[in-house]
Design a protein around this motif. Structure first.
Motif, short mmCIF file in Angstrom:
data_model
loop_
_atom_site.label_atom_id
_atom_site.label_comp_id
_atom_site.label_asym_id
_atom_site.label_seq_id
_atom_site.Cartn_x
_atom_site.Cartn_y
_atom_site.Cartn_z
N ARG A 8 35.40 39.14 39.92
CA ARG A 8 35.74 37.73 40.13
C ARG A 8 34.65 37.02 40.91
O ARG A 8 34.11 37.55 41.88
CB ARG A 8 37.06 37.64 40.90
CG ARG A 8 38.23 38.30 40.21
CD ARG A 8 38.77 37.42 39.10
NE ARG A 8 39.99 37.94 38.52
CZ ARG A 8 40.76 37.29 37.68
NH1 ARG A 8 40.46 36.06 37.34
NH2 ARG A 8 41.85 37.84 37.18
N GLN A 184 29.96 38.47 36.92
CA GLN A 184 30.77 39.34 36.07
C GLN A 184 29.96 40.48 35.49
O GLN A 184 30.48 41.58 35.25
CB GLN A 184 31.41 38.52 34.94
CG GLN A 184 32.48 37.56 35.43
CD GLN A 184 32.98 36.62 34.34
OE1 GLN A 184 32.33 36.49 33.28
NE2 GLN A 184 34.11 35.98 34.56
N GLU A 246 30.69 37.93 44.34
CA GLU A 246 31.73 38.78 43.78
C GLU A 246 32.79 38.96 44.85
O GLU A 246 32.48 39.17 46.02
CB GLU A 246 31.14 40.12 43.36
CG GLU A 246 32.05 40.97 42.49
CD GLU A 246 33.04 41.77 43.30
OE1 GLU A 246 34.21 41.87 42.87
OE2 GLU A 246 32.65 42.30 44.35
N THR A 260 37.97 29.91 44.07
CA THR A 260 37.69 30.79 42.95
C THR A 260 37.26 29.95 41.75
O THR A 260 37.93 28.96 41.41
CB THR A 260 38.93 31.62 42.57
OG1 THR A 260 39.29 32.45 43.67
CG2 THR A 260 38.65 32.49 41.36
N ALA A 262 37.57 29.74 38.37
CA ALA A 262 38.55 30.44 37.56
C ALA A 262 38.35 30.30 36.06
O ALA A 262 38.65 31.22 35.30
CB ALA A 262 39.95 29.94 37.92
N ASP A 414 43.45 33.13 42.69
CA ASP A 414 43.40 33.61 41.30
C ASP A 414 42.73 34.97 41.20
O ASP A 414 42.44 35.44 40.13
CB ASP A 414 42.64 32.61 40.43
CG ASP A 414 42.75 32.94 38.95
OD1 ASP A 414 41.70 32.93 38.29
OD2 ASP A 414 43.85 33.22 38.48
N ALA A 415 42.48 35.57 42.35
CA ALA A 415 41.66 36.79 42.33
C ALA A 415 42.36 37.94 43.03
O ALA A 415 41.72 38.86 43.52
CB ALA A 415 40.32 36.52 43.01
#
Length: 416
Positions: A8, A184, A246, A260, A262, A414-415
């Protein structure tokens, strides 16, 4: 065997150099108060041009924050970028010692639409006024779109993925998307964002070819999107940089996660095809929501592109409704850039800063100079609106036809 968890990308640091403040704190104070700093152009060699109003950064001294050896070989847009990058890294508590033993774990990505026009103009004047011997060696790189990425990476010793998005206005969001993809794929830290300095004579003359440019000489009326008096956009300089990390690396360092990144998506509908941008922008919004795993009803605020051209404003208002459904008519929409100007690739990056701060402070900033709305939008005007903001949508369109959308979540929500 189950797949490894997805890496993330989160924001841990922010640095701002903007017409309304040369720090994140000053930028937010002015933004939340709805202060407009648009004013008559004062730059030498520009005051006689048809473009009369702009968002200038007037309280920035590069020599106070950047070493002389870098200043002499770089343009103003790179001075902004280096200063903002320093602030973003400091905000993230990421010092040189944190990356010097693993330089390939950190990289840089910036976006630029105008490049180093002021530096290039100065060197060309030397060429034609004095001769080739008076042209300095830095002319070969200082004007270049990638100069900010290169100088930040050299100055900080970052040897990981480095790139530049040379694009129209939507490129600012595209740069953040590149940062997410790099994280990512395995990079721990990316310094990402955009800064622009398009207010030099040569650069300004080039902009006069944009039919969307506002030539109104009254700062209070020159940039008024979503109104009957919409007459184009006002350009600006400045921008912002983010430290994108990250999630696991950020948590290991024990630093707060500010937001985040997202979801993101982009489309293309053609230069100045504003009616067609409705479909393209709506599709970009849907793509960003899908990547974020976000329902339309979860969007708490939309930071609009707000070009200030009647056809473009109508297309954007309709696109928001197309993508968000009935929620699109209820969700608060704002465009704080009407108080600072539209800084090309840096415009959506500054909107992203405002979105992160809106989530942190529970306050949606207003749209300066705009009151008489003529579109079916809940546009925040006058003063800031208190709100619980957990998810924000940032939109951007470019004059050459790009459409981009970015979904942000508050903190690491969201992570988990």
């Amino acid at each position: 065997m189950s797949a490894p968890p997805r890496r993330r990308a989160v924001v841990t640091g922010i640095g701002v150099i903007a017409p309304n403040g040369t720090s994140t704190e000053a930028f937010w104070k002015s933004t939340q108060e709805g202060v407009s700093v648009l004013d008559r152009v004062t730059r030498e060699g520009c005051t006689h041009l048809p473009l009369k109003v702009a968002g200038e950064v007037r309280s920035f001294d590069p020599s106070a924050v950047i070493e002389e050896r870098y200043i002499v070989q770089t343009d103003r847009f790179t001075h902004f970028a280096m200063a903002a990058a320093d602030a973003a890294l400091e905000d993230a508590r990421l010092g040189r010692a944190d990356t010097e033993d693993r330089p390939f774990s950190a990289g840089v990505v910036t976006a630029a639409g105008s490049g180093g026009g002021e530096f290039g103009q100065g060197e060309l004047q030397k060429l034609w006024g004095k001769g080739s011997r008076y042209v300095g060696p830095w002319q070969s790189i200082a004007w270049f779109y990638a100069a900010s990425t290169g100088q930040i990476s050299i100055r900080r010793g970052f040897k990981g993925p480095c790139s530049v998005v040379a694009a129209d206005e939507a490129g600012g969001l595209d740069a953040l998307a590149h940062a997410v993809r790099a994280v990512q794929r395995g990079t721990d830290v990316i310094v990402a964002g955009s800064t622009e300095a398009p207010l030099a004579p040569y650069s300004m003359v080039c902009q006069l070819g944009y039919r969307e440019l506002s030539l109104v000489d009254d700062p209070a009326r020159a940039y008024r999107p979503f109104t009957e008096g919409a007459c184009g956009f006002v350009p600006a300089e400045g921008g912002a940089m983010f430290t994108v990390e990250e999630l696991g690396a950020a948590r290991e360092r024990g630093v707060p996660v500010r937001a985040t990144l997202a979801g993101y998506a982009a489309t293309f509908t053609g230069a100045s095809c504003w009616e067609r941008s409705r479909e393209g922008l709506a599709e970009a919004i849907r793509g960003a929501l899908a990547e974020a795993g976000c329902a339309p009803e979860e969007i708490d605020v939309v930071f609009a592109d707000a070009l200030g051209v009647p056809q473009a404003d109508r297309a954007e208002a309709l696109a928001i409704g197309d993508a968000l459904g009935a929620h699109g008519r209820r969700v608060p929409v704002t465009a704080p850039k009407t108080g600072t100007g539209r800084a090309y690739c840096a415009a959506p990056v500054l909107d992203t800063v405002a979105a992160v701060l809106a989530m942190e402070h529970g306050l949606i900033p207003p749209t300066p100079n705009v009151f008489d709305i003529c579109h079916d939008l809940d546009l925040v005007t006058g003063c800031a609106r208190p709100a619980q903001v957990g998810t924000a949508l940032v939109l951007s369109r470019g004059l050459m036809g790009s459409n981009s959308a970015l979904v942000l979540r508050r903190g690491a929500a969201d992570a988990t």
